[in-house]
Scaffold this active site. Structure first.
Site, PDB file in Angstrom:
ATOM      1  N   CYS A   2       0.844  -1.186   0.000  1.00  0.00           N
ATOM      2  CA  CYS A   2       0.000   0.000   0.000  1.00  0.00           C
ATOM      3  C   CYS A   2       0.887   1.247   0.000  1.00  0.00           C
ATOM      4  O   CYS A   2       1.934   1.274   0.630  1.00  0.00           O
ATOM      5  CB  CYS A   2      -0.954   0.093   1.185  1.00  0.00           C
ATOM      6  SG  CYS A   2      -2.092  -1.288   1.296  1.00  0.00           S
ATOM      7  N   ARG A  27       3.584  -0.313  -5.014  1.00  0.00           N
ATOM      8  CA  ARG A  27       3.377  -0.875  -3.675  1.00  0.00           C
ATOM      9  C   ARG A  27       2.070  -1.651  -3.561  1.00  0.00           C
ATOM     10  O   ARG A  27       1.826  -2.327  -2.559  1.00  0.00           O
ATOM     11  CB  ARG A  27       3.374   0.258  -2.633  1.00  0.00           C
ATOM     12  CG  ARG A  27       4.643   1.076  -2.613  1.00  0.00           C
ATOM     13  CD  ARG A  27       4.563   2.157  -1.567  1.00  0.00           C
ATOM     14  NE  ARG A  27       4.485   1.566  -0.255  1.00  0.00           N
ATOM     15  CZ  ARG A  27       5.542   1.170   0.456  1.00  0.00           C
ATOM     16  NH1 ARG A  27       6.749   1.318  -0.035  1.00  0.00           N
ATOM     17  NH2 ARG A  27       5.391   0.637   1.636  1.00  0.00           N
ATOM     18  N   TRP A  75      -2.925  -2.736  -1.763  1.00  0.00           N
ATOM     19  CA  TRP A  75      -2.704  -4.166  -2.031  1.00  0.00           C
ATOM     20  C   TRP A  75      -3.505  -4.874  -0.958  1.00  0.00           C
ATOM     21  O   TRP A  75      -3.163  -4.826   0.220  1.00  0.00           O
ATOM     22  CB  TRP A  75      -1.214  -4.501  -1.923  1.00  0.00           C
ATOM     23  CG  TRP A  75      -0.886  -5.891  -2.371  1.00  0.00           C
ATOM     24  CD1 TRP A  75      -0.598  -6.286  -3.648  1.00  0.00           C
ATOM     25  CD2 TRP A  75      -0.779  -7.070  -1.560  1.00  0.00           C
ATOM     26  NE1 TRP A  75      -0.332  -7.640  -3.669  1.00  0.00           N
ATOM     27  CE2 TRP A  75      -0.436  -8.150  -2.410  1.00  0.00           C
ATOM     28  CE3 TRP A  75      -0.947  -7.337  -0.196  1.00  0.00           C
ATOM     29  CZ2 TRP A  75      -0.253  -9.451  -1.950  1.00  0.00           C
ATOM     30  CZ3 TRP A  75      -0.776  -8.632   0.266  1.00  0.00           C
ATOM     31  CH2 TRP A  75      -0.427  -9.673  -0.617  1.00  0.00           C
ATOM     32  N   ASN A 101      -1.332   1.945   5.745  1.00  0.00           N
ATOM     33  CA  ASN A 101      -0.483   0.895   5.182  1.00  0.00           C
ATOM     34  C   ASN A 101      -0.018   0.044   6.354  1.00  0.00           C
ATOM     35  O   ASN A 101       0.531   0.575   7.313  1.00  0.00           O
ATOM     36  CB  ASN A 101       0.712   1.538   4.464  1.00  0.00           C
ATOM     37  CG  ASN A 101       1.772   0.524   4.087  1.00  0.00           C
ATOM     38  OD1 ASN A 101       1.476  -0.640   3.845  1.00  0.00           O
ATOM     39  ND2 ASN A 101       3.015   0.981   4.029  1.00  0.00           N
ATOM     40  N   GLY A 102      -0.243  -1.266   6.282  1.00  0.00           N
ATOM     41  CA  GLY A 102       0.167  -2.140   7.377  1.00  0.00           C
ATOM     42  C   GLY A 102      -1.004  -3.013   7.797  1.00  0.00           C
ATOM     43  O   GLY A 102      -1.977  -3.156   7.042  1.00  0.00           O
ATOM     44  N   GLU A 481      16.949 -17.286  -9.734  1.00  0.00           N
ATOM     45  CA  GLU A 481      16.534 -15.922 -10.055  1.00  0.00           C
ATOM     46  C   GLU A 481      15.963 -15.844 -11.473  1.00  0.00           C
ATOM     47  O   GLU A 481      14.951 -15.188 -11.710  1.00  0.00           O
ATOM     48  CB  GLU A 481      17.722 -14.956  -9.876  1.00  0.00           C
ATOM     49  CG  GLU A 481      17.450 -13.516 -10.207  1.00  0.00           C
ATOM     50  CD  GLU A 481      16.357 -12.868  -9.359  1.00  0.00           C
ATOM     51  OE1 GLU A 481      15.869 -13.482  -8.408  1.00  0.00           O
ATOM     52  OE2 GLU A 481      15.977 -11.730  -9.695  1.00  0.00           O
ATOM     53  N   LYS A 485      12.233 -14.596 -12.285  1.00  0.00           N
ATOM     54  CA  LYS A 485      12.019 -13.438 -13.157  1.00  0.00           C
ATOM     55  C   LYS A 485      11.006 -13.785 -14.238  1.00  0.00           C
ATOM     56  O   LYS A 485      10.072 -13.049 -14.501  1.00  0.00           O
ATOM     57  CB  LYS A 485      13.350 -13.077 -13.804  1.00  0.00           C
ATOM     58  CG  LYS A 485      13.899 -11.724 -13.820  1.00  0.00           C
ATOM     59  CD  LYS A 485      13.888 -10.804 -12.676  1.00  0.00           C
ATOM     60  CE  LYS A 485      13.228 -11.188 -11.420  1.00  0.00           C
ATOM     61  NZ  LYS A 485      13.395 -10.368 -10.280  1.00  0.00           N
ATOM     62  N   GLU A 488       7.309 -14.645 -12.688  1.00  0.00           N
ATOM     63  CA  GLU A 488       6.548 -13.580 -12.021  1.00  0.00           C
ATOM     64  C   GLU A 488       5.982 -12.563 -12.996  1.00  0.00           C
ATOM     65  O   GLU A 488       4.946 -11.982 -12.747  1.00  0.00           O
ATOM     66  CB  GLU A 488       7.350 -12.904 -10.901  1.00  0.00           C
ATOM     67  CG  GLU A 488       8.523 -12.075 -11.334  1.00  0.00           C
ATOM     68  CD  GLU A 488       9.279 -11.451 -10.155  1.00  0.00           C
ATOM     69  OE1 GLU A 488       8.672 -11.200  -9.103  1.00  0.00           O
ATOM     70  OE2 GLU A 488      10.488 -11.209 -10.296  1.00  0.00           O
ATOM     71  N   HIS A 504      16.178 -36.952 -10.242  1.00  0.00           N
ATOM     72  CA  HIS A 504      15.518 -37.583  -9.093  1.00  0.00           C
ATOM     73  C   HIS A 504      14.036 -37.246  -9.079  1.00  0.00           C
ATOM     74  O   HIS A 504      13.471 -36.925  -8.032  1.00  0.00           O
ATOM     75  CB  HIS A 504      16.210 -37.147  -7.797  1.00  0.00           C
ATOM     76  CG  HIS A 504      17.648 -37.583  -7.739  1.00  0.00           C
ATOM     77  ND1 HIS A 504      18.019 -38.892  -7.589  1.00  0.00           N
ATOM     78  CD2 HIS A 504      18.801 -36.885  -7.880  1.00  0.00           C
ATOM     79  CE1 HIS A 504      19.342 -38.991  -7.609  1.00  0.00           C
ATOM     80  NE2 HIS A 504      19.834 -37.771  -7.799  1.00  0.00           N
ATOM     81  N   LYS A 603       5.560  -4.712  -4.764  1.00  0.00           N
ATOM     82  CA  LYS A 603       7.004  -4.681  -4.638  1.00  0.00           C
ATOM     83  C   LYS A 603       7.455  -4.740  -3.181  1.00  0.00           C
ATOM     84  O   LYS A 603       8.463  -5.347  -2.853  1.00  0.00           O
ATOM     85  CB  LYS A 603       7.547  -3.415  -5.287  1.00  0.00           C
ATOM     86  CG  LYS A 603       9.061  -3.426  -5.339  1.00  0.00           C
ATOM     87  CD  LYS A 603       9.579  -2.453  -6.329  1.00  0.00           C
ATOM     88  CE  LYS A 603      11.071  -2.625  -6.487  1.00  0.00           C
ATOM     89  NZ  LYS A 603      11.463  -3.892  -7.108  1.00  0.00           N
TER      90      LYS A 603
HETATM   91  C1  G6P Z   1       8.939  -8.729  -3.333  1.00  0.00           C
HETATM   92  C2  G6P Z   1       9.583  -8.215  -4.611  1.00  0.00           C
HETATM   93  C3  G6P Z   1      10.867  -8.974  -4.897  1.00  0.00           C
HETATM   94  C4  G6P Z   1      11.811  -8.851  -3.713  1.00  0.00           C
HETATM   95  C5  G6P Z   1      11.142  -9.327  -2.427  1.00  0.00           C
HETATM   96  C6  G6P Z   1      11.973  -8.955  -1.212  1.00  0.00           C
HETATM   97  O1  G6P Z   1       8.458 -10.019  -3.510  1.00  0.00           O
HETATM   98  O2  G6P Z   1       8.681  -8.354  -5.702  1.00  0.00           O
HETATM   99  O3  G6P Z   1      11.471  -8.438  -6.050  1.00  0.00           O
HETATM  100  O4  G6P Z   1      12.949  -9.595  -3.969  1.00  0.00           O
HETATM  101  O5  G6P Z   1       9.870  -8.696  -2.248  1.00  0.00           O
HETATM  102  O6  G6P Z   1      11.956  -7.560  -1.106  1.00  0.00           O
HETATM  103  P1  G6P Z   1      13.082  -6.684  -0.439  1.00  0.00           P
HETATM  104  O7  G6P Z   1      12.586  -5.282  -0.562  1.00  0.00           O
HETATM  105  O8  G6P Z   1      13.182  -7.147   0.980  1.00  0.00           O
HETATM  106  O9  G6P Z   1      14.342  -6.918  -1.205  1.00  0.00           O
END
Ligand code: G6P
Length: 608
Positions: A2, A27, A75, A101-102, A481, A485, A488, A504, A603
């Site tokens: 948020c 956010r 969110w 937010n929270g 990663e 990527k 997502e 396995h 994010k």
């Molecule tokens: C979310 C983001 C990711 C990030 C993760 C951890 O899921 O979409 O890209 O790696 O949070 O976030 P941080 O801000 O702690 O790196």
């Protein structure tokens, strides 16, 4: 999650709030709303959907008049995304409007009590209790009502509160959720992050937990919960305004991929002085390092993937055992931490709830916390013993790229720094590693010159239903990663496997035409990974390899080969991740996905 923004000044508030929210949409983006004091009452507009739905509703801000207001982009946590669950929430009388937010953890008992007292709830949110609590406690003094509300609520919050009895000022507070205060000339702001107000001011206050701010056009006063005024220092933000704008790119993600050489340079070069790694931020002495029994790395998402590279790198170079763990698991398994153990916490935002909680858990057990953070003044940075900032600048796309790369660079700096302090490197090795680190930005730039090659490969595979990524050791870490990527942002099912583990069980999923992306960058394990490639090829897979320039005969085995520049094996992940970022991006683009704001994600994850 948020995003919150607030404004008081002499300009029309609504367009400023909408502009601020557009910078905070990363956010959360399932609904948005604003509340503006129109000189008489509080006017609230809110709508489910992206910010543009709200913006159209208020004609870009022209329909709502008033010079003070608050805004929110959501969110959803409590209650589905809907008009009624959107913020701001108002008290029954309409006197208070609240953005939050929270999570208010004790909202259910509070809601029950308020309902018994006759308050009527219209939404399913936890936030609505705050609006009613203000109404309940308000006896003509907004600050007093705020402190009473804070004594009742438990959980995390950043709040912005308008009261129609206060035509010229509003209040805000934060606890374990971010909120900064922007100080302008004849206008003042609150925001979840500085990008929302950079067009207006660079002077900010970073609020600590439970510091309450009262803002009017000409004054910003900060109080503690005893309503005593606190003096704080103003911080000047030096981020470039353009760093939070798309600058001609179709998506922030591509802009941020392209910014990686600069972000790496900004992160690495100030820390290399006269041929030595200088980490002024790190208070660990050579003696402290030599006495480390174990190192933990704790993080979430892509930052956790950086940690996986970190484990291989630090163990190999320093011969200190490293455990890497996702924060949401670490915090609940009674970790075996002893006084003086080092915990490296990695976070772009510096506010991820699980990462912050894991940090606190480790700290309470006597660990020393070294964090790698991008957002200056964030909760994780504040709670750490030492912080190494990644100078990536604001990262807006939900899928991280430049923050990941700079976190990796800091992990290398730490590994080489500690290895040198431990006497594990000859002068020549040390010199060589430093020159490898210094060369990284140019090598990444070189890979970015061949974007079209990756775009072509994406065009061949964007209709795949499932894609596997394999690799060994640090190649496996990067596979994690690359797979994240891709999935997502493109919504293609994808998994990453240690190349030797596929047989396995998972190899039964390989059939004619399944795409396997094989990372085989280092020379030491190259032949081993190529053997695994042969195994999947024999079962019909199409293999796209990522390898270093000088590895031979890859084309003889693999269908497609992406080459990255040669480099020391230590830093190869910084290079091999780039084609994978591009591949995910182009696949998602060809599928028409919303690249910067993938479905269901946010994010900054400030809930458990
Ligand atoms: C979310 C983001 C990711 C990030 C993760 C951890 O899921 O979409 O890209 O790696 O949070 O976030 P941080 O801000 O702690 O790196």
């Amino acid at each position: 999650m948020c995003g919150i923004v607030g404004y008081v000044g002499s300009k029309q508030a609504c367009p400023i709030l909408l502009e601020g929210l557009s910078k905070l949409e990363y956010r959360g983006y399932d609904s948005a709303g604003i509340a503006v004091y129109d000189g008489n009452k509080i006017d609230v507009k809110k709508a489910r959907g992206r910010l543009r739905v709200l913006s159209d509703m208020v004609d870009g801000g022209q329909n709502v008049k008033g010079v003070m207001g608050i805004g929110h982009t959501r969110w959803a946590t409590h209650g589905e995304p809907s008009d009624v669950n959107s913020h701001p929430h108002v008290s029954s009388s309409g006197r208070f409007a609240v953005v939050h937010n929270g999570i208010i953890e004790n909202y259910l008992p509070l809601k029950k009590r308020l309902m018994e007292k006759g308050f009527q709830f219209v939404s399913e949110t936890d936030t609505e209790v705050i609006a009613h609590l203000f109404e309940y406690y308000y006896k003509g003094d907004l600050l007093e009502a705020m402190t009473k509300v804070l004594h009742r609520v438990e959980g995390s919050y950043a709040l912005g509160v308008l009261c129609s009895d206060y035509p010229d000022s509003f209040v805000a507070v934060r606890k374990a959720s971010p909120m900064i205060v922007g100080v302008g000339r004849g206008e003042n702001f609150i925001a979840s992050d500085v990008t929302a107000i950079l067009n207006h001011t660079r002077n900010v206050y970073y609020l600590e937990d439970d510091e309450i701010v009262m803002l009017s056009a000409d004054s910003v006063k900060i109080y503690n919960t005893d309503r005593e005024e606190i003096k704080k220092e103003i911080f000047r933000v030096n981020w470039d305004v353009s760093s939070a704008e798309k600058g001609g790119y179709e998506h922030f993600m591509m802009k941020e991929i392209e910014e990686q050489p600069k972000a790496l340079r900004d992160t690495i070069s100030p820390r290399i002085k006269d041929g030595k790694i200088v980490l002024d931020e790190v208070s660990l002495t050579a003696k402290d390092i030599a006495s480390l029994r174990k190192i933990y790395i704790v993080a979430c998402g892509s930052a956790y993937h950086v940690g996986v590279v970190g484990k291989y790198t630090i163990e190999r170079m320093c011969r200190i055992p490293v455990e890497v763990e996702v924060a949401s698991e670490f915090r609940y398994h009674d970790p075996l931490i002893s006084e003086g153990d080092l915990v490296i916490v990695i976070s772009q935002s510096g506010e991820t709830a699980d990462t912050l909680a894991a940090l606190k858990e480790a700290k309470s057990r006597g660990a020393r916390i070294l964090s790698i953070v991008n957002v200056v003044g964030s909760a994780i940075a504040n709670a750490s013993d030492d912080v190494i900032y990644t100078w990536a600048g604001p990262e807006i796309a939900v899928a991280t790229t430049k923050a990941y790369s700079t976190q990796l660079a800091v992990i290398y700096l730490i590994a080489v720094y500690m290895a040198e302090k431990l006497g594990k490197l000859t002068d020549e090795q040390y010199k060589n590693l430093i020159s490898e680190l210094s060369a990284l930005p140019d090598k990444v730039a070189e890979i970015l010159k061949n974007k079209e090659e990756i775009q072509y490969l994406a065009s061949q595979f964007f209709s795949c239903k499932s894609i596997f990524f394999i690799g060994r050791n640090i190649d496996y870490a990067v596979s994690l990663e690359g797979s994240l990527k891709l999935k997502e942002i493109s919504y293609i099912h994808s998994e990453a496997y240690a190349a030797g583990e596929l047989k396995h069980g998972t190899i039964s999923l390989i059939e004619e035409g399944t795409l396997v992306v094989a990372l085989a960058t280092g020379s030491a394990l190259y032949d081993k990974t190529i053997s695994n490639v042969k195994e999947v090829k024999a079962r019909g897979a199409v293999v796209m390899a990522v390898t270093a320039a000088s590895r031979e005969h890859t084309e003889d085995v693999c269908d497609y080969v992406i080459r990255i520049p040669d480099a020391d094996e230590l830093v190869l992940p910084s290079l091999s991740v780039v084609p994978l970022q591009l591949f995910g991006y182009y696949v998602a683009s060809l599928k028409g996905c919303d690249i910067d704001k993938p479905r269901n994600l946010a994010k900054s994850v400030t809930v458990e």
